[in-house]
Design an enzyme around this catalytic site. Sequence first.
Site: not given
Length: 546
Positions: A510, A386, A355
Amino acid sequence: MKNINPMKTHAWKKLQNHFFDVKNIYIKDFFCLDKNRFANFSVFFKDFMLIDFSKNRISSQTLKLLFQLAQECYLDDAIKNMFLGKIINKTENRPVLHVALRNRLNNKIILNNIDIMNEIQIELKKIKCFSESIIDGSWKGFTGKSISDVVNIGIGGSYLGPYMITEALKIYKNHLNIHYISNIDGTEISEVLKKINLETTIFLIASKSFSTDETISNANYLKKWCILKTNYKKYFSKHFFALCENIKTAINFGIKYENIFKFWDWVGGRYSLWSSSGLSIVLSIGFKNFESLLYGAYLMDQHFLHTKISKNIPIILALISIWYTNFFNTETEAIFPYDKYLHVLPEYLQQSYMESNGKSIDRNGKLVTWNTCPIIWGSTGTNGQHSFFQLLHQGTTMVPCDFIIPAISHNLINDHHKKLLSNFLAQTASLAFGNINKDIMNMNLKYSSENFIFSHKTYFGNKPSNSIFLKKITPISLGSLIALYEHKIFVQGVILNIFSFDQWGVELGKTVANNIYNNLFKKKKINVYDCSTIGLINLYKYWNRI
């Protein structure tokens, strides 16, 4: 800050030439050439942290040229300007002063002719008094019972920072149960509500602007739900609190003024854990431990501000990262904490990096022609071994890594920590050195069943990493570690000529989401978007019988 195109500096051009000289040199060769490489390429911080950057594809000449790049970009001036409260967040016309929040000597910091340290101290005293009353049980809920649970409602920096710290310092936790609601997902609220008793729960609404859609939508639901369930209109005044800058909006929402813990517009969301936005941290570990967290960050601030560049940890790590992203063209960096308490750290740093520096426009308003921010990801060790370490060792992509581990564990069970440390050391060594020599690497082996298997078991090495060795995970060492990464990110932004303290890239989504939301209630088919979005909206309506 100076707006300098880094590619036009003398150092950048020298680094390009230098890259062709060293790109085929193996890490093991650097160690052969310098028997004291560990000592020469590592830095102690106080008595509780060592940063080992010896397992990188760099020479002393690489560092010399990178330091020259920092100087040509006037990094020293930029650092001083941040600490002095100069307006370095130009797109929002704000100073950047999260460092003031952990100014433990309480030195004056003047902003608009006002010493902001006075305001900070007032707010810290309020946080101290309130947190102590909750922890010792003297603060009572609407039925006269003490508080047992705290629900933090916030997203982004109002969630990731506090959540990461409360998890990292869980060993210091008191009796209070801390919960987090961040996503605008009914499942998240429902699962938290199953765990709490409304008589003994307080809610912290954490939003700098007090207008973040996800946070306020969740807060609105909880406000109505709590009053409905308790049938007590005054419940809200006893159990809801705001952590914000926009006091007027919080009051309009119904929060009592005395229930508002404020912070300021010069505190960015992803740096707000040091402010009242970190109230859930204080309630989890107590105010004294929170002060130690601040002190740890302060120690790193002072190191960053006053240490010469050749020993300055955030600067060194930032420059090495720039070396990889812009000369080796690496696209990702990985964070591997070898301690379960730090399991949220990769996600937290993902936001902090991406960000801040995930930008393609420079400080002159032009498209950049260099790489800015790598994709940040990671996992706890040894789980990652793993899962995806196969690619790190034998894949075609070079991924610079940070490995982090405490020397002393809080939980000594059998020889578990020795095994964990053995894996930590084995991975950094194996990534760097592999298991075969250069002569074998360059051989064209004739086919045989033995050679066939051998080729699949080769580790070429030459994969870079940093080792961050903590003495123990404590509030002080954690504070220093987080501040280290904050300053590393800042340095990269300065040198790469981007603004690190805004986040305009989140705004378009948004706006579009609000528009789509309004159309989801309309019964008629939608045809105002692209065909993919239209198809998905109409299918949603069909399945929900709208």
